[in-house]
Design a protein around this motif. Structure first.
Motif, PDB file in Angstrom:
ATOM      1  N   GLY A  35       0.813  -1.204   0.000  1.00  0.00           N
ATOM      2  CA  GLY A  35       0.000   0.000   0.000  1.00  0.00           C
ATOM      3  C   GLY A  35       0.847   1.255   0.000  1.00  0.00           C
ATOM      4  N   TRP A  36       0.259   2.314  -0.499  1.00  0.00           N
ATOM      5  CA  TRP A  36       0.893   3.633  -0.488  1.00  0.00           C
ATOM      6  C   TRP A  36       0.014   4.586   0.320  1.00  0.00           C
ATOM      7  N   PHE A  37       0.657   5.354   1.157  1.00  0.00           N
ATOM      8  CA  PHE A  37      -0.016   6.310   2.016  1.00  0.00           C
ATOM      9  C   PHE A  37       0.708   7.646   1.919  1.00  0.00           C
ATOM     10  N   ARG A  38       0.047   8.678   2.388  1.00  0.00           N
ATOM     11  CA  ARG A  38       0.705   9.968   2.449  1.00  0.00           C
ATOM     12  C   ARG A  38       0.223  10.726   3.674  1.00  0.00           C
ATOM     13  N   GLN A  39       1.081  11.620   4.132  1.00  0.00           N
ATOM     14  CA  GLN A  39       0.727  12.461   5.269  1.00  0.00           C
ATOM     15  C   GLN A  39       1.233  13.870   4.999  1.00  0.00           C
ATOM     16  N   ALA A  40       0.296  14.774   4.849  1.00  0.00           N
ATOM     17  CA  ALA A  40       0.641  16.181   4.668  1.00  0.00           C
ATOM     18  C   ALA A  40       0.840  16.830   6.035  1.00  0.00           C
ATOM     19  N   LEU A  41       1.556  17.918   6.034  1.00  0.00           N
ATOM     20  CA  LEU A  41       1.854  18.626   7.277  1.00  0.00           C
ATOM     21  C   LEU A  41       0.560  19.030   7.972  1.00  0.00           C
ATOM     22  N   GLY A  42       0.424  18.604   9.212  1.00  0.00           N
ATOM     23  CA  GLY A  42      -0.749  18.967   9.989  1.00  0.00           C
ATOM     24  C   GLY A  42      -1.981  18.125   9.723  1.00  0.00           C
ATOM     25  N   GLU A  44      -3.792  14.067   8.994  1.00  0.00           N
ATOM     26  CA  GLU A  44      -3.648  12.652   9.287  1.00  0.00           C
ATOM     27  C   GLU A  44      -3.166  11.894   8.051  1.00  0.00           C
ATOM     28  N   ARG A  45      -2.546  10.770   8.317  1.00  0.00           N
ATOM     29  CA  ARG A  45      -2.110   9.924   7.222  1.00  0.00           C
ATOM     30  C   ARG A  45      -3.319   9.359   6.490  1.00  0.00           C
ATOM     31  N   GLU A  46      -3.234   9.301   5.162  1.00  0.00           N
ATOM     32  CA  GLU A  46      -4.331   8.768   4.366  1.00  0.00           C
ATOM     33  C   GLU A  46      -3.804   7.763   3.343  1.00  0.00           C
ATOM     34  N   GLY A  47      -4.635   6.784   3.065  1.00  0.00           N
ATOM     35  CA  GLY A  47      -4.286   5.811   2.044  1.00  0.00           C
ATOM     36  C   GLY A  47      -4.425   6.409   0.663  1.00  0.00           C
ATOM     37  N   VAL A  48      -3.622   5.925  -0.261  1.00  0.00           N
ATOM     38  CA  VAL A  48      -3.632   6.439  -1.632  1.00  0.00           C
ATOM     39  C   VAL A  48      -3.890   5.319  -2.629  1.00  0.00           C
ATOM     40  N   ALA A  49      -3.106   4.263  -2.546  1.00  0.00           N
ATOM     41  CA  ALA A  49      -3.198   3.190  -3.527  1.00  0.00           C
ATOM     42  C   ALA A  49      -2.680   1.905  -2.914  1.00  0.00           C
ATOM     43  N   CYS A  50      -3.058   0.794  -3.551  1.00  0.00           N
ATOM     44  CA  CYS A  50      -2.617  -0.506  -3.054  1.00  0.00           C
ATOM     45  C   CYS A  50      -2.646  -1.507  -4.195  1.00  0.00           C
ATOM     46  N   ILE A  51      -1.740  -2.482  -4.119  1.00  0.00           N
ATOM     47  CA  ILE A  51      -1.737  -3.561  -5.101  1.00  0.00           C
ATOM     48  C   ILE A  51      -1.692  -4.872  -4.336  1.00  0.00           C
ATOM     49  N   SER A  52      -2.555  -5.789  -4.721  1.00  0.00           N
ATOM     50  CA  SER A  52      -2.683  -7.044  -3.993  1.00  0.00           C
ATOM     51  C   SER A  52      -1.507  -7.960  -4.294  1.00  0.00           C
ATOM     52  N   ARG A  53      -1.373  -8.990  -3.464  1.00  0.00           N
ATOM     53  CA  ARG A  53      -0.217  -9.869  -3.597  1.00  0.00           C
ATOM     54  C   ARG A  53      -0.446 -10.974  -4.614  1.00  0.00           C
ATOM     55  N   ARG A  54      -1.657 -11.427  -4.775  1.00  0.00           N
ATOM     56  CA  ARG A  54      -1.883 -12.601  -5.601  1.00  0.00           C
ATOM     57  C   ARG A  54      -2.104 -12.264  -7.069  1.00  0.00           C
ATOM     58  N   SER A  91       1.080  17.445  -2.107  1.00  0.00           N
ATOM     59  CA  SER A  91       2.312  17.599  -1.335  1.00  0.00           C
ATOM     60  C   SER A  91       2.181  16.890   0.007  1.00  0.00           C
ATOM     61  N   ALA A  92       3.130  16.017   0.288  1.00  0.00           N
ATOM     62  CA  ALA A  92       3.069  15.208   1.514  1.00  0.00           C
ATOM     63  C   ALA A  92       4.303  14.315   1.572  1.00  0.00           C
ATOM     64  N   VAL A  93       4.482  13.674   2.710  1.00  0.00           N
ATOM     65  CA  VAL A  93       5.433  12.578   2.801  1.00  0.00           C
ATOM     66  C   VAL A  93       4.687  11.308   2.403  1.00  0.00           C
ATOM     67  N   TYR A  94       5.250  10.585   1.466  1.00  0.00           N
ATOM     68  CA  TYR A  94       4.631   9.369   0.953  1.00  0.00           C
ATOM     69  C   TYR A  94       5.346   8.144   1.523  1.00  0.00           C
ATOM     70  N   TYR A  95       4.544   7.198   1.959  1.00  0.00           N
ATOM     71  CA  TYR A  95       5.056   5.972   2.574  1.00  0.00           C
ATOM     72  C   TYR A  95       4.532   4.757   1.821  1.00  0.00           C
ATOM     73  N   CYS A  96       5.336   3.709   1.767  1.00  0.00           N
ATOM     74  CA  CYS A  96       4.823   2.418   1.351  1.00  0.00           C
ATOM     75  C   CYS A  96       4.733   1.521   2.583  1.00  0.00           C
ATOM     76  N   GLY A 110      -7.379   2.666   7.455  1.00  0.00           N
ATOM     77  CA  GLY A 110      -6.217   2.454   8.315  1.00  0.00           C
ATOM     78  C   GLY A 110      -5.998   1.030   8.743  1.00  0.00           C
ATOM     79  N   GLN A 111      -6.765   0.089   8.178  1.00  0.00           N
ATOM     80  CA  GLN A 111      -6.627  -1.324   8.541  1.00  0.00           C
ATOM     81  C   GLN A 111      -5.679  -2.003   7.559  1.00  0.00           C
ATOM     82  N   PHE A 112      -4.468  -1.481   7.519  1.00  0.00           N
ATOM     83  CA  PHE A 112      -3.477  -2.022   6.588  1.00  0.00           C
ATOM     84  C   PHE A 112      -2.114  -1.556   7.024  1.00  0.00           C
ATOM     85  N   GLY A 113      -1.151  -2.469   6.898  1.00  0.00           N
ATOM     86  CA  GLY A 113       0.232  -2.070   7.124  1.00  0.00           C
ATOM     87  C   GLY A 113       0.836  -2.617   8.383  1.00  0.00           C
ATOM     88  N   THR A 114       1.806  -3.507   8.207  1.00  0.00           N
ATOM     89  CA  THR A 114       2.563  -4.001   9.347  1.00  0.00           C
ATOM     90  C   THR A 114       4.020  -3.584   9.263  1.00  0.00           C
TER      91      THR A 114
END
Length: 126
Positions: A35-42, A44-54, A91-96, A110-114
Motif C-alpha cells: 500500500g501507499w499512504f501519504r501524510q501532509a503537514l498537519g 492525518e495519514r491517508e491511504g492512496v493506492a494498493c496492489i494485492s499480492r496474488r 504535497s506530503a510525505v509518501y510511505y509504502c 487504516g486497517q493495513f500495514g505491518t
C-alpha cells in the motif's frame, strides 16, 4: 524482518509527474500486498493506492483515481507509484507499507500495514 525504503520524491510543478519506488529487503515482497499512504503537514495519514499480492489487483482512494498508478515488480522486490497531473494538495510525505493478510481495501480506514518505510517527501509547487 521486511524493511522498506521509499525513493523518488522531490519538487515538481503543478501538472507534473513523479514516480516513487519502494524497495524491500529482508524478505520477499511477493507474499505481501503493498500500500501507499501519504501524510501532509498537519494532517492525518491517508491511504492512496494498493496492489494485492496474488492477482495484482489495484485499489485507489478517491484522491488518486485517474492520476496515480501503482505497480509491482516481484523480481526486483520493488513496488512503484506513478503520479501524474500532480496538484499542490498532493504535497506530503509518501510511505509504502506491506501487509501479509489484510486486503487492499484496508487502506481506506487504516486497517493495513505491518511494515512501513521511512517516507519520501513530495512537494508540488510552482
Amino acid at each position: 524482518q521486511l524493511q522498506l525504503v521509499e525513493s523518488g520524491g522531490g519538487l515538481v510543478q503543478p501538472g507534473g509527474s513523479l514516480r516513487l519506488s519502494c524497495a524491500a529487503s529482508g524478505g520477499s515482497l511477493e507474499y505481501y500486498a503493498i500500500g501507499w499512504f501519504r501524510q501532509a503537514l498537519g494532517k492525518e495519514r491517508e491511504g492512496v493506492a494498493c496492489i494485492s499480492r496474488r492477482d495484482g489487483n489495484t485499489h485507489y482512494t478517491d484522491s488518486a483515481k485517474g492520476r496515480f498508478v501503482t505497480s509491482r515488480d516481484n523480481a526486483k522486490n520493488s513496488a512503484y507509484l506513478q503520479m501524474t497531473n500532480l496538484e499542490t494538495e498532493d504535497s506530503a510525505v509518501y510511505y509504502c507499507a506491506t501487509d501479509l493478510f489484510r486486503p487492499c481495501e484496508g487502506i481506506e480506514n487504516g486497517q493495513f500495514g505491518t511494515a512501513w518505510g521511512q517516507g519520501t517527501q513530495v512537494t508540488v509547487s510552482s
